[in-house]
Design an enzyme around this catalytic site. Sequence first.
Site, PDB file in Angstrom:
ATOM      1  CB  CYS A   1       1.019   2.404   6.704  1.00  0.00           C
ATOM      2  SG  CYS A   1       2.282   2.722   7.604  1.00  0.00           S
TER       3      CYS A   1
ATOM      4  CB  ALA B   1      -4.232   6.619   3.051  1.00  0.00           C
ATOM      5  N   PRO B   2      -4.407   4.592   0.425  1.00  0.00           N
ATOM      6  CG  PRO B   2      -4.885   4.187  -1.841  1.00  0.00           C
ATOM      7  CD  PRO B   2      -3.776   4.223  -0.769  1.00  0.00           C
ATOM      8  N   GLY B   3      -6.505   2.798   1.239  1.00  0.00           N
ATOM      9  CA  GLY B   3      -7.469   1.913   1.854  1.00  0.00           C
ATOM     10  C   GLY B   3      -7.902   0.527   1.342  1.00  0.00           C
ATOM     11  N   GLY B   4      -7.005   0.253   0.356  1.00  0.00           N
ATOM     12  CA  GLY B   4      -7.453  -0.918  -0.491  1.00  0.00           C
ATOM     13  C   GLY B   4      -7.392  -2.354   0.441  1.00  0.00           C
ATOM     14  CE  LYS B   5      -1.497  -3.933   0.358  1.00  0.00           C
ATOM     15  NZ  LYS B   5      -1.421  -2.716  -0.223  1.00  0.00           N
TER      16      LYS B   5
ATOM     17  CG  ASP C   1      -2.020   7.212   5.986  1.00  0.00           C
ATOM     18  OD1 ASP C   1      -1.562   6.053   5.250  1.00  0.00           O
ATOM     19  OD2 ASP C   1      -1.165   8.221   5.696  1.00  0.00           O
TER      20      ASP C   1
ATOM     21  CG  ASP D   1       0.673  -1.656   2.526  1.00  0.00           C
ATOM     22  OD1 ASP D   1       2.019  -2.043   1.924  1.00  0.00           O
ATOM     23  OD2 ASP D   1      -0.166  -1.250   1.926  1.00  0.00           O
TER      24      ASP D   1
ATOM     25  CB  CYS E   1       4.595  -1.937  -3.259  1.00  0.00           C
ATOM     26  SG  CYS E   1       4.498  -0.159  -3.135  1.00  0.00           S
TER      27      CYS E   1
HETATM   28  C1  LIG Z   1       2.032   1.843   0.805  1.00  0.00           C
HETATM   29  S1  LIG Z   1       1.023   3.348   1.360  1.00  0.00           S
HETATM   30  C2  LIG Z   1      -0.353   2.077   2.162  1.00  0.00           C
HETATM   31  C3  LIG Z   1      -1.215   1.778   0.944  1.00  0.00           C
HETATM   32  C4  LIG Z   1      -2.414   1.367   1.817  1.00  0.00           C
HETATM   33  N1  LIG Z   1      -2.177   0.196   2.853  1.00  0.00           N
HETATM   34  C5  LIG Z   1      -3.571   0.437   0.704  1.00  0.00           C
HETATM   35  O1  LIG Z   1      -3.634  -0.704   0.764  1.00  0.00           O
HETATM   36  O2  LIG Z   1      -4.155   1.122   0.097  1.00  0.00           O
HETATM   37  C6  LIG Z   1       1.993   3.872   3.054  1.00  0.00           C
HETATM   38  C7  LIG Z   1       1.090   4.794   3.787  1.00  0.00           C
HETATM   39  O3  LIG Z   1       1.689   4.912   4.807  1.00  0.00           O
HETATM   40  C8  LIG Z   1       1.344   6.251   5.299  1.00  0.00           C
HETATM   41  N2  LIG Z   1       2.457   6.643   6.505  1.00  0.00           N
HETATM   42  C9  LIG Z   1       3.919   6.890   6.040  1.00  0.00           C
HETATM   43  N3  LIG Z   1       4.287   6.955   7.415  1.00  0.00           N
HETATM   44  C10 LIG Z   1       3.455   6.698   8.182  1.00  0.00           C
HETATM   45  C11 LIG Z   1       3.556   6.914   9.757  1.00  0.00           C
HETATM   46  N4  LIG Z   1       4.587   7.207  10.338  1.00  0.00           N
HETATM   47  N5  LIG Z   1       2.347   6.605  10.310  1.00  0.00           N
HETATM   48  C12 LIG Z   1       1.099   6.224   9.699  1.00  0.00           C
HETATM   49  N6  LIG Z   1       1.083   6.275   8.423  1.00  0.00           N
HETATM   50  C13 LIG Z   1       2.233   6.503   7.523  1.00  0.00           C
HETATM   51  C14 LIG Z   1       1.464   6.903   4.074  1.00  0.00           C
HETATM   52  O4  LIG Z   1       0.695   8.312   4.146  1.00  0.00           O
HETATM   53  C15 LIG Z   1       0.690   6.175   3.048  1.00  0.00           C
HETATM   54  O5  LIG Z   1      -0.634   6.587   2.835  1.00  0.00           O
END
Ligand SMILES: C[S@@+](CC[C@H](N)C(=O)[O-])C[C@H]1O[C@@H](n2cnc3c(N)ncnc32)[C@H](O)[C@@H]1O
Length: 436
Positions: free
Chosen positions: A258, A260-264, A280, A325, A378
């Site tokens: 998961c 986006a936006p890619g920080g981790k 994502d 995440d 979070c």
């Molecule tokens: C909490 S954010 C992730 C933040 C990211 N890891 C970062 O550090 O920038 C959760 C992400 O999960 C994605 N998402 C939700 N359900 C998903 C799935 N079933 N498969 C892949 N991505 C998913 C969302 O689009 C969202 O971008």
Amino acid sequence: MSAKPSTDPRGAAVEVLLAVLGRGRSLDRALSEHGPGGDDPRDVALCRAIAYGVLRHHRRLGAIRDHFLRSRLKSRDQDMALLLEIGFFQLTDMDMPAHAAVSETVAVARRRGKSWAAKLINAVLRRFQRDSAACLQAVDADPGRSASVPDWLLARLRRDWPDDWPALLAAQNSRAPMTLRVNQRRISREAYRGRLAAEGIGARPLDGFEDALVLDHAVAVSALPGFAEGDCSVQDAVAQWAAPLLGAADGDRVLDACTAPGGKAAHVLERAAASLLAVDSDGERLQRVTETLDRLGLSAEVRVADASDPGQWPAAERFDRILIDAPCSGTGVIRRHPDIKWLRREADIAHLAVRQRALLDTLWPRVAPGGRLVYCTCSVLRAENEAVVEAFVADQDDVTVVPPVLPVGRPVGHGHQILTGEAGVDGFYYACLDKR
Ligand SMILES: C[S@@+](CC[C@H](N)C(=O)[O-])C[C@H]1O[C@@H](n2cnc3c(N)ncnc32)[C@H](O)[C@@H]1O
């Protein structure tokens, strides 16, 4: 009547609040669509401050309004109801001359063609200035009103954190610091701190966070030296634990499910020359991952997919490290996104828990023997954290739970919970699951 596009900050704030509270837009999107028309940065800053502040205190401000009005305003006058909240917010929380706050707020009603409301708003705000004590005492008698939190969320926070909920509510209404992650592949944290100091930007390291610098004051990203070249990124300190807990080594095959936006994902790659697959389900958000990786001079395979769909994963595909995440309520980051309080519904929590469990169920078989999966959110709600992980672990026979050892927060069963505001960081949950 429909409002003209507003160039004044208070008029723009009305439009932003109508978009969030009336049409369910996120605050970020509403600000980008309805921010003040002119290019004076002071107007933009004032509009933001008002929009954030009113959303932080929306329930309390609404209760103050209801205290002074004999009857509720009609739904077509929701703009005036919000304008009153803007007026109260300026008088209670903003450092500005009261007479200017009142007259500028009243002027917005006139500009919107509602002279009747201008008179009403003027009278109510002046009454509030003269006599606010009894009103505030009555309003603040109820914790849901004084902390401006919906009843369902208050009930969950009280149940989940019987000793901590008052501090947690206060932290959710505070302003979050701006924190950087220094790309120590390019420059040491101390050296970068020196570069910031040379630009007049004060920053301090945080105990237990190797790459973090907390700025004394938020600045525009464009003011950060070396940002475009990849020397640093903006990321709350608590999110900077994902990469160390994942513990990827050079050459490891890593899945960020998961991303986006890619920080981790970027942090993982700053720390190890791993081969990372960034997935994502939201293709638009994935573009930001590519931009971030390009800026930092990093590379990964980027793929749009539903990571919880078993059909996405060839039977033989295995990863040394997997990061989930997970999509969550965001209740740990309400101080950065106060719109979450009004856009989330209680029913969302159960739906999110189902999605979180599906990600774990699908991806656990993809962890290589001896590998690790880190699950994080979070959120500060047990239903999305400990409850999900506990039920998942109970159904497996090849998991070793490794309690994260972190300098902030508390162990909770299988994982570790940080509540918003502890050591100044966001609310977050981590669990580390090793494959036997
Ligand atoms: C909490 S954010 C992730 C933040 C990211 N890891 C970062 O550090 O920038 C959760 C992400 O999960 C994605 N998402 C939700 N359900 C998903 C799935 N079933 N498969 C892949 N991505 C998913 C969302 O689009 C969202 O971008």
